[in-house]
Scaffold this motif. Sequence first.
Motif, PDB file in Angstrom:
ATOM      1  N   CYS A  76      -0.107  -4.792   5.580  1.00 43.89           N
ATOM      2  CA  CYS A  76       0.448  -5.066   4.196  1.00 43.89           C
ATOM      3  C   CYS A  76       1.828  -4.076   4.105  1.00 43.89           C
ATOM      4  CB  CYS A  76      -0.503  -4.448   2.882  1.00 43.89           C
ATOM      5  SG  CYS A  76      -1.912  -5.122   2.718  1.00 43.89           S
ATOM      6  N   PRO A  77       2.772  -4.401   3.557  1.00 40.91           N
ATOM      7  CA  PRO A  77       4.030  -3.564   3.440  1.00 40.91           C
ATOM      8  C   PRO A  77       3.846  -1.979   2.726  1.00 40.91           C
ATOM      9  CG  PRO A  77       4.426  -5.588   2.418  1.00 40.91           C
ATOM     10  CD  PRO A  77       3.163  -5.728   2.683  1.00 40.91           C
ATOM     11  N   ILE A  78       4.362  -1.144   3.487  1.00 41.81           N
ATOM     12  CA  ILE A  78       4.138   0.327   2.893  1.00 41.81           C
ATOM     13  C   ILE A  78       5.355   0.538   1.914  1.00 41.81           C
ATOM     14  CG2 ILE A  78       4.009   2.621   3.732  1.00 41.81           C
ATOM     15  CD1 ILE A  78       3.172   1.567   6.500  1.00 41.81           C
ATOM     16  N   ALA A  79       4.716   1.296   0.745  1.00 42.56           N
ATOM     17  CA  ALA A  79       5.542   1.909  -0.110  1.00 42.56           C
ATOM     18  C   ALA A  79       5.215   3.480   0.016  1.00 42.56           C
ATOM     19  CB  ALA A  79       5.288   1.497  -1.561  1.00 42.56           C
ATOM     20  N   LEU A  80       6.557   4.136  -0.166  1.00 46.80           N
ATOM     21  CA  LEU A  80       6.208   5.660   0.020  1.00 46.80           C
ATOM     22  C   LEU A  80       6.873   6.342  -1.188  1.00 46.80           C
ATOM     23  CD1 LEU A  80       7.264   8.481   1.375  1.00 46.80           C
ATOM     24  CD2 LEU A  80       5.035   7.856   1.683  1.00 46.80           C
TER      25      LEU A  80
ATOM     26  N   ILE B 149       0.832  -1.185   0.049  1.00 51.97           N
ATOM     27  CA  ILE B 149       0.117  -0.049  -0.039  1.00 51.97           C
ATOM     28  C   ILE B 149       0.907   1.195   0.133  1.00 51.97           C
ATOM     29  CG2 ILE B 149      -1.950  -0.898   1.148  1.00 51.97           C
ATOM     30  CD1 ILE B 149      -1.064  -0.020   3.739  1.00 51.97           C
ATOM     31  N   ASP B 150       0.287   2.275  -0.381  1.00 52.36           N
ATOM     32  CA  ASP B 150       0.970   3.532  -0.641  1.00 52.36           C
ATOM     33  C   ASP B 150      -0.051   4.763  -0.461  1.00 52.36           C
ATOM     34  OD1 ASP B 150       2.299   5.974  -1.534  1.00 52.36           O
ATOM     35  OD2 ASP B 150       3.219   5.054  -3.299  1.00 52.36           O
ATOM     36  N   PRO B 151       0.313   5.559   0.677  1.00 47.43           N
ATOM     37  CA  PRO B 151      -0.678   6.688   1.075  1.00 47.43           C
ATOM     38  C   PRO B 151      -0.911   7.758  -0.131  1.00 47.43           C
ATOM     39  CG  PRO B 151       1.286   6.776   2.096  1.00 47.43           C
ATOM     40  CD  PRO B 151       1.445   5.662   1.551  1.00 47.43           C
TER      41      PRO B 151
END
Length: 358
Positions: A288-292, A260-262
Motif C-alpha cells: 500500500c502507498p505510505i503516508a507520513l 498506510i501511515d506508521p
Amino acid sequence: MATRTLLRPTGFVDSPFGHDGKVARLAGGLNFFAMVELISIHNGRRTATELAPIADIESRLDDDMAGQWAALTSARAPLQLGGRTIRLDQPQVMGILNVTPDSFSDGGRFADAAEAAAAGADMAGAGAAIIDVGGESTRPGAQTVWEGDEIARVVPVIRQLAGGGAAVSVDTRKADVMTAAVQAGAQLINDVSAQTYDPRSAETAAAAGVPVVLMHHRGDPATMQDDPRYADVLVEVYLWLEERIAAAEAAGIARNKILIDPGFGFGKNVGHNLELMNGLALFHSLGCPIALGASRKRTIGALSNEAPADQRLAGSLAFALKAAEQGAQVIRVHDVPETVQALKVWRGFRDQALTPRV
C-alpha cells in the motif's frame, strides 16, 4: 504465530544503469535498491537479521516472502480523488489544515471557514496535491470532540475547497463525520485510529468508496504518550498495520484504495519515531502507498534544544526528505511551499541520476 521473514529494502543507489539484475525499483517510484534486509521474526519478535543482495533474493523466497517481494517491486496505482488523479510514482505533499482551537502547532489560527478555505486554496496553489482538513485535535493530551462540533468545523471548509477544484481529505476517526465530509466533497478519509475508534467507520468508508489512510497508534490521544513501550517498534507496527489492512479489506475496502501511515508520534517516544523513520521502507512490502506525517512533531524539538512547534521547519524538511529517500508517496506537512521546494530539488537529483549518459 509462525516464524516468517520480512523484507526491508536498503542499499539504495542513485541509478539502475549498468546494474542489470543487481537492483530493483521500489514500488514503481524513483528509488532503486540493491540490498534487502531479511528480518526473521517469531511470535512477533525479531530473532535474526541478514543482508542479501538483490541478485540472490528471488531464489530464497517462500510464498509469504514472494508476496512481499511482488509488493515491493510493483507500482502503486494513482489515487483518483474526484476529478483529480494523484500519481504515486513520486512523493506528493498533503497540506495540513486544522480547523481546531487546540491543535499542537496551529490551533485557533483560522477564525472562520472562509479563512480556512482560503488557506487551503493557498496550499493547493503552492503545490499541495491534497488538502487534509481536520476538526479534532489528536495531539498528545487532547480530549475527544463531539461529532456535531467536528462536522460544523470541517464541512463548510471542505465544501468550499472541493467546490474550487481541490483534492480534499478529511482527518477524522468518526463515521458520522466521514459521511458528512464525503457528502460535502471530501475524496479521501484519513483515519488516525485505522478504523478502530468507531465500529461503524470501516463500513462507512467502504460505502463511500473513497480511499482511506490507516494510521498506527497506541492508546487514546489523551494518554498515548504516557510511557509508550515496544519490544521492537518497527516489527510491531508492521504487523499491526498488516492486520488493519486485512480488516479493511474484509469490510469491503479495495486494497488499491488503502494507504498506510506508521503513526509518527502517536504512542511513540523519540527513539521509536527515529527507528520507524530509519526502517520506513519495510512498509512498502505491505503493498500500500505510505503516508507520513512528521511535520513539526515533538521529536524535532527534542533533537533541537526544545525548539517550539513554529520553529521546526528545518527539522520537518529533514524528515520529509528522509521519507522521500525511502519511497514514501504522501508526505503530510504544515509548511507546504517550503516542502514542495525541497522535494522539487530532491526530484532534480533523481531526474539527473535517472538520465542515461550518452
